[in-house]
Design a protein around this motif. Structure first.
Motif, PDB file in Angstrom:
ATOM      1  N   ALA A 605       1.167  -1.159   0.479  1.00 47.92           N
ATOM      2  CA  ALA A 605      -0.145   0.143   0.620  1.00 47.92           C
ATOM      3  C   ALA A 605       0.964   1.434  -0.374  1.00 47.92           C
ATOM      4  N   SER A 606       0.518   1.844  -0.644  1.00 49.53           N
ATOM      5  CA  SER A 606       1.639   3.118  -1.283  1.00 49.53           C
ATOM      6  C   SER A 606       0.334   4.339  -0.413  1.00 49.53           C
ATOM      7  N   THR A 607       0.174   5.758   0.333  1.00 44.84           N
ATOM      8  CA  THR A 607      -0.520   6.197   0.688  1.00 44.84           C
ATOM      9  C   THR A 607      -0.039   7.976   0.236  1.00 44.84           C
ATOM     10  N   VAL A 608      -0.019   8.812  -0.130  1.00 43.07           N
ATOM     11  CA  VAL A 608      -0.389  10.389   0.034  1.00 43.07           C
ATOM     12  C   VAL A 608      -0.906  10.680   0.350  1.00 43.07           C
ATOM     13  N   GLU A 609      -0.520  11.612   1.627  1.00 40.49           N
ATOM     14  CA  GLU A 609      -1.186  12.606   2.363  1.00 40.49           C
ATOM     15  C   GLU A 609      -1.471  14.206   2.136  1.00 40.49           C
ATOM     16  N   LEU A 610      -1.789  15.325   2.452  1.00 34.66           N
ATOM     17  CA  LEU A 610      -1.734  16.468   2.803  1.00 34.66           C
ATOM     18  C   LEU A 610      -2.819  16.402   4.512  1.00 34.66           C
ATOM     19  N   GLY A 611      -2.276  17.464   5.371  1.00 26.57           N
ATOM     20  CA  GLY A 611      -3.073  17.285   6.386  1.00 26.57           C
ATOM     21  C   GLY A 611      -2.325  18.705   7.229  1.00 26.57           C
ATOM     22  N   PHE A 612      -3.227  19.344   8.351  1.00 30.99           N
ATOM     23  CA  PHE A 612      -2.843  20.634   8.518  1.00 30.99           C
ATOM     24  C   PHE A 612      -3.492  20.398  10.000  1.00 30.99           C
ATOM     25  N   ARG A 613      -3.165  20.824  11.151  1.00 28.01           N
ATOM     26  CA  ARG A 613      -3.799  21.460  12.513  1.00 28.01           C
ATOM     27  C   ARG A 613      -3.121  22.223  12.786  1.00 28.01           C
ATOM     28  N   ARG A 614      -4.072  23.244  14.137  1.00 26.73           N
ATOM     29  CA  ARG A 614      -4.324  24.353  14.253  1.00 26.73           C
ATOM     30  C   ARG A 614      -4.374  24.820  15.579  1.00 26.73           C
ATOM     31  N   GLY A 615      -3.688  25.017  16.794  1.00 24.26           N
ATOM     32  CA  GLY A 615      -5.090  24.708  18.274  1.00 24.26           C
ATOM     33  C   GLY A 615      -4.191  23.584  18.536  1.00 24.26           C
ATOM     34  N   ILE A 616      -4.266  23.733  19.872  1.00 21.49           N
ATOM     35  CA  ILE A 616      -3.498  22.827  20.822  1.00 21.49           C
ATOM     36  C   ILE A 616      -5.129  21.719  21.725  1.00 21.49           C
ATOM     37  N   PRO A 617      -5.091  20.893  21.444  1.00 21.63           N
ATOM     38  CA  PRO A 617      -6.830  20.132  21.894  1.00 21.63           C
ATOM     39  C   PRO A 617      -6.509  20.577  23.553  1.00 21.63           C
ATOM     40  N   GLY A 618      -7.530  20.325  24.354  1.00 26.32           N
ATOM     41  CA  GLY A 618      -7.444  20.886  25.745  1.00 26.32           C
ATOM     42  C   GLY A 618      -7.383  21.539  26.385  1.00 26.32           C
ATOM     43  N   ILE A 619      -6.538  22.863  25.306  1.00 32.71           N
ATOM     44  CA  ILE A 619      -5.470  23.398  25.717  1.00 32.71           C
ATOM     45  C   ILE A 619      -5.901  25.112  25.461  1.00 32.71           C
ATOM     46  N   ASP A 620      -6.165  25.344  23.898  1.00 31.72           N
ATOM     47  CA  ASP A 620      -6.781  26.462  23.251  1.00 31.72           C
ATOM     48  C   ASP A 620      -8.031  26.790  23.214  1.00 31.72           C
ATOM     49  N   PRO A 621      -8.847  27.507  23.463  1.00 32.98           N
ATOM     50  CA  PRO A 621     -10.474  27.575  23.312  1.00 32.98           C
ATOM     51  C   PRO A 621     -10.649  26.460  21.959  1.00 32.98           C
ATOM     52  N   VAL A 622      -9.833  26.783  20.611  1.00 33.11           N
ATOM     53  CA  VAL A 622     -10.654  25.822  19.506  1.00 33.11           C
ATOM     54  C   VAL A 622      -8.814  24.983  19.096  1.00 33.11           C
ATOM     55  N   ALA A 623      -9.607  23.680  18.634  1.00 28.78           N
ATOM     56  CA  ALA A 623      -8.153  23.384  17.796  1.00 28.78           C
ATOM     57  C   ALA A 623      -8.860  22.536  16.729  1.00 28.78           C
ATOM     58  N   VAL A 624      -8.530  22.488  15.884  1.00 27.05           N
ATOM     59  CA  VAL A 624      -8.345  21.970  14.568  1.00 27.05           C
ATOM     60  C   VAL A 624      -7.819  21.322  13.555  1.00 27.05           C
ATOM     61  N   THR A 625      -8.040  19.855  13.051  1.00 28.94           N
ATOM     62  CA  THR A 625      -7.038  19.439  12.774  1.00 28.94           C
ATOM     63  C   THR A 625      -8.190  18.643  10.925  1.00 28.94           C
ATOM     64  N   GLY A 626      -7.149  18.665  10.198  1.00 31.57           N
ATOM     65  CA  GLY A 626      -8.411  18.328   8.780  1.00 31.57           C
ATOM     66  C   GLY A 626      -6.973  17.065   8.072  1.00 31.57           C
ATOM     67  N   ASN A 627      -7.180  16.723   7.301  1.00 35.71           N
ATOM     68  CA  ASN A 627      -6.478  15.585   6.763  1.00 35.71           C
ATOM     69  C   ASN A 627      -7.289  15.104   5.501  1.00 35.71           C
ATOM     70  N   VAL A 628      -6.872  14.758   4.386  1.00 31.07           N
ATOM     71  CA  VAL A 628      -6.951  14.480   2.887  1.00 31.07           C
ATOM     72  C   VAL A 628      -5.661  13.249   2.115  1.00 31.07           C
ATOM     73  N   ALA A 629      -6.171  11.987   2.131  1.00 26.75           N
ATOM     74  CA  ALA A 629      -4.851  11.078   1.426  1.00 26.75           C
ATOM     75  C   ALA A 629      -5.579  10.635   0.742  1.00 26.75           C
ATOM     76  N   TYR A 630      -4.498   9.437  -0.019  1.00 24.75           N
ATOM     77  CA  TYR A 630      -5.328   8.742  -1.619  1.00 24.75           C
ATOM     78  C   TYR A 630      -3.979   7.437  -1.426  1.00 24.75           C
ATOM     79  N   THR A 631      -5.060   6.763  -1.149  1.00 26.77           N
ATOM     80  CA  THR A 631      -4.145   5.077  -0.920  1.00 26.77           C
ATOM     81  C   THR A 631      -4.303   4.470  -2.320  1.00 26.77           C
ATOM     82  N   ARG A 632      -3.113   3.470  -2.625  1.00 25.89           N
ATOM     83  CA  ARG A 632      -3.480   2.407  -3.796  1.00 25.89           C
ATOM     84  C   ARG A 632      -2.782   1.359  -2.732  1.00 25.89           C
ATOM     85  N   TRP A 633      -3.541   0.335  -3.410  1.00 22.96           N
ATOM     86  CA  TRP A 633      -3.517  -1.076  -2.636  1.00 22.96           C
ATOM     87  C   TRP A 633      -2.790  -2.011  -3.617  1.00 22.96           C
ATOM     88  N   ARG A 634      -1.956  -2.537  -4.027  1.00 24.21           N
ATOM     89  CA  ARG A 634      -2.031  -3.743  -4.663  1.00 24.21           C
ATOM     90  C   ARG A 634      -2.007  -5.066  -4.406  1.00 24.21           C
TER      91      ARG A 634
END
Length: 815
Positions: A605-634
């Protein structure tokens, strides 16, 4: 551009076995003159405190001798006096040494330390230890779930892996039964049938591998420091069997200074079912203060049954008993050496299968015979660590034995009834794993550094099968061609398989900063696999020439290189953006049923992904994480069933997977945290194998099995002091599991999923005593977690319902 100035230099991490007030207690402390880095290690060992350092250069500062009966705070102040550094208290047992007067932007600390109830804690760094380089979360290029300190209540610990699945939206399971489930991360799922193929998700206890060609052992989560779930292939650092990711459990280590422990007990009542209960105890014993300590965990759990078998007139047949324990001996001859010896044993006994027949009722079925199963799991591990400033050597060597015995109702379904002659198919899978890994790690500035290592693994799997028929020998129908039906409870041997894999590996990874604010990480793993396979107890119908040909094909050597690459930038203040490429693979092997013998190839399996994170869960008023991934499984390996129902393994073709994830944590008040997560998977078998094209409709694209297209979770956690030393905690959550299919193709294409699971709990702590009340499946939903009953009747309308509404009353006592 804002810079991450803090560099985690963990100089002491002693596991807590006493009350939170220990940091303020005066203790006998004796520290010789030396360097600050060595002094805080000694202080942590003597007091049980966890002490971090924001600037690694402070480790070389000269420190005076500190003697006497002092609190941790007083001792730290003496050590840093005149050094240009100051101390900051994170919580009751955690401290940080920072350079003054520099102003830094704080980040969360490893494994999510609990906030002090009387005030909001200062941020502490979350460290991804599963990266094997103690990488700060803001500088880890990938999706990771960290379930940290004190996150599992005693009731959740008793639930084992099911409790972790409920918390992590990207983690899913087959729900075949405790100790016999397959775990999947994202949509990297092959099938729900238990065959000889290797798991797609790697599982670890510390640095020791837990499984290979076997299901999840489902160890109970008592006395765990935390659990980390890394998503996506992890081939560079973890090798074969990590296509979907890894689950790493981190047990609490022995405390070299302080004796103590905890006892927990719970009683549960399940609507429509039997009562249950759990009992566990942990004790920590320093044998030689600051040198040798022993930590022991023991537990027993009984889950009451709730499935009725109307054909045999039995109620609540699916009771499960689990008991086991863990022992760890730590030897620290000086501040640079740490030697840990760990042993684990666990046994699971299931009285019967947990599926129901929809046509009969939500919690009922009609089986001609009981289908018990058992899982025996044992592990031994020796881990040695040597530290030189920012360079450390880690060696982990161990052995695992996992014996899973399963049984399936093989009564011909067209003859099912009160007078039908019953038949039972049994499968015993004995897996032995020997593994050793030795690595050198250099942790440099804030996530930079490198790792270089070598490992060797040898895994053997012996699958033995038999068919037992009951009643008289006359009028016995044929179930498996070539396997006799003796009747009167006499077992006949069916064909089994033996697979052995030997892997020798070199791996490395390095992170560097080609320009300010940009971190590049490159790595690779070179593995040579030697595979052998042979048939066990072949039936007479099998050709000796066919057996010899298949075994010759299975005996081979493969060399595979797995590259990895990532880019990460923190140029935007408070935000991390990353891109990552990674691969994973599984070696091939030999699979047999009672009609054919065949070799299955390795998959990748080969995976390419793009992601981001902003803020610290449990510490900052708002923390957001996102990710997009594509996997090719042969050349996807999948455990499937033949037309008779016997589990086997085949390459089912190539697939592709799109994954989109998002998480948000909101902290509207210091005592309240709200969180939510969502995941979408679009998986397709884009090039089905020939045998699937013949079974499907004109070779159309098929969905990969067992992982829902949609999933999500919402939850809240509220903690508040109640006066004196009393504290209240309230938490609740709901998880949605979308629709999925049992397997690939029209035969196994039945739908499952599309249900909501809920939980609510309250805990009142008074000093060292805690009372808790929890409710699960508040809506008393039946749902359908898994559509496989017995593989010998694939046309049945079988479902695996959620455990009905259950209430648990618990008591915990620390000493």
């Amino acid at each position: 551009m804002a810079r991450h100035a803090d560099v985690l230099f963990v100089t002491a991490l002693a596991m807590m076995a006493a009350s939170p007030g220990q940091a303020a207690e005066r203790q006998q402390i004796s520290i010789a003159p030396g360097r600050l880095g060595e002094a805080v290690i000694a202080l942590g060992r003597q007091t049980g405190a966890s002490i971090g350092m924001s600037d690694q250069s402070l480790a070389g500062v000269a420190t005076p001798a500190v003697e006497g009966r002092l609190s941790v705070e007083a001792a730290l102040k003496r050590l840093v006096k005149g050094s240009g550094a100051s101390i900051r208290r994170i919580d009751a047992t955690t401290w940080r040494i920072v350079r003054t007067p520099a102003v830094v932007r704080e980040q969360p600390r490893a494994r999510i330390a609990q906030p002090a109830p009387q005030a909001a804690p200062e941020p502490a760094e979350i460290i991804v230890t599963a990266s094997k380089r103690d990488t700060p979360l803001p500088r880890y290029a990938g999706m990771v779930d960290v379930v940290g300190d004190d996150a599992f209540t005693a009731g959740e610990a008793a639930g084992g892996t099911a409790s972790l699945i409920f918390r992590v939206a990207s983690l899913s399971s087959t729900h075949a039964g405790t100790g016999r489930n397959k775990l999947f991360i994202r949509a990297i799922a092959d099938s729900g049938v238990a065959g000889p193929t290797q798991a797609t998700t790697g599982q670890y206890l510390g640095d020791m591998r837990l499984n290979y060609a076997a299901p999840d052992p489902d160890l109970r989560l008592y006395d765990m420091q935390g659990v980390e779930v890394l998503e996506g292939p992890q081939g560079t650092l973890y090798g074969a069997g990590s296509l979907g990711g890894i689950v790493r459990m981190i047990p609490n280590a022995p405390n070299l200074v302080r004796a103590g422990g905890q006892v927990s007990a719970g009683l549960s009542a399940t609507q429509h079912g039997d009562p249950g209960g759990d009992l566990a105890a942990t004790i920590n014993l320093p044998v030689v203060t600051e040198k040798i300590a022993l930590r022991i965990v023991g537990y027993g759990v009984q889950d009451g049954g709730y499935i009725d078998d109307v054909l045999r007139d039995r109620h609540d047949v699916n009771r499960i008993r689990t008991y086991g324990g863990r022992a760890a001996l730590r030897f620290a001859p000086d501040e640079n050496w740490t030697i840990d010896l760990t042993g684990v044993f666990q046994r699971i006994e299931g009285d019967d299968a947990q599926y129901a027949a929809k046509a009969i009722g939500d919690l009922k079925r009609a089986s001609a015979v009981a289908q018990p199963y058992s899982s025996d799991y044992a592990l031994a591990n020796l881990r040695v660590e040597r530290q030189w400033d920012d360079l450390r050597f880690v060696s982990s060597t161990g052995f695992v034995r996992n014996i899973l015995t399963e049984s399936y109702d093989a009564t011909p379904y067209e003859m099912a009834g009160a007078d039908a002659p019953a038949a039972l198919f049994r499968q015993r899978n004995k897996v032995d794993i020997f593994s050793t890994e030795n690595r050198i790690v250099r942790d440099l500035d804030n996530g930079l550094g490198w790792i270089l290592g070598a490992s060797y693994l040898e895994s053997t799997s012996d699958i033995q099968r038999s068919l037992t028929s009951y009643g008289t020998a006359l009028m016995q129908p044929q179930v498996i061609p070539g396997v006799p039906m003796y009747g009167r409870g006499m077992a006949a041997t069916s064909t089994g398989v033996h697979n052995r894999i030997r892997e020798a590996t070199l791996f490395g990874e390095a992170s560097f900063e080609p320009m300010r604010g940009l971190i590049a990480t490159v790595g690779g793993r070179l593995t040579n696999s030697r595979l052998t396979g042979e048939v066990l107890d072949p039936i007479a119908l099998l050709s000796l020439a066919a057996i010899a040909r298949a075994e010759a094909q299975a005996n081979r050597s493969e060399t595979i290189f797995l590259p990895s690459f990532s880019l990460l930038t923190d140029a935007l203040p408070g935000t991390t953006v990353y891109a990552r490429f990674q691969q994973g693979f599984r070696p091939g092997g030999l699979a047999v049923d009672d009609q054919h013998i065949q070799r299955f190839r390795n998959d990748r399996a080969s995976t390419v992904e793009l992601g981001f994170r902003r803020g610290i869960p449990g510490i900052d008023p708002v923390a957001v994480t996102g990710n997009v991934a594509y996997t090719r499984w042969r050349d996807i390996q999948a455990d499937v069933t033949d037309r008779i129902g016997i589990p086997t393994t085949a390459n089912i073709g190539d697939g592709r997977i799109y994954t989109v994830e998002g998480r948000v944590a909101v902290r509207p008040a210091s005592r309240l945290t709200l969180d939510g997560s969502i995941i979408y998977n679009d998986s397709r078998l884009s090039r089905p194998a020939q045998f699937l094209r013949l079974l499907s409709y004109e070779g159309q694209s098929l969905s990969l099995p067992n992982v829902a297209n949609w999933g999500g979770r919402v939850g809240f956690d509220y903690r508040a002091p109640m006066g004196g030393d009393m504290r209240l905690q309230l938490s609740g959550s709901a998880r949605y599991v979308g629709k999925s299919r049992l397997g690939v193709g029209p035969i196994l294409g039945r739908e499952q999923g599309d249900y909501v699971d809920t939980a609510l709990s309250a805990a009142l702590t008074h000093g060292t005593v805690q009372w808790s009340l929890s409710l699960t499946n508040l809506l008393d939903s039946s749902g359908n977690r898994f559509s496989l009953g017995t593989p010998f009747d694939l046309s049945g309308d079988y479902v695996t319902p959620l455990r009905p509404r259950t209430v648990r009353l618990g008591l915990d006592f620390a000493f």
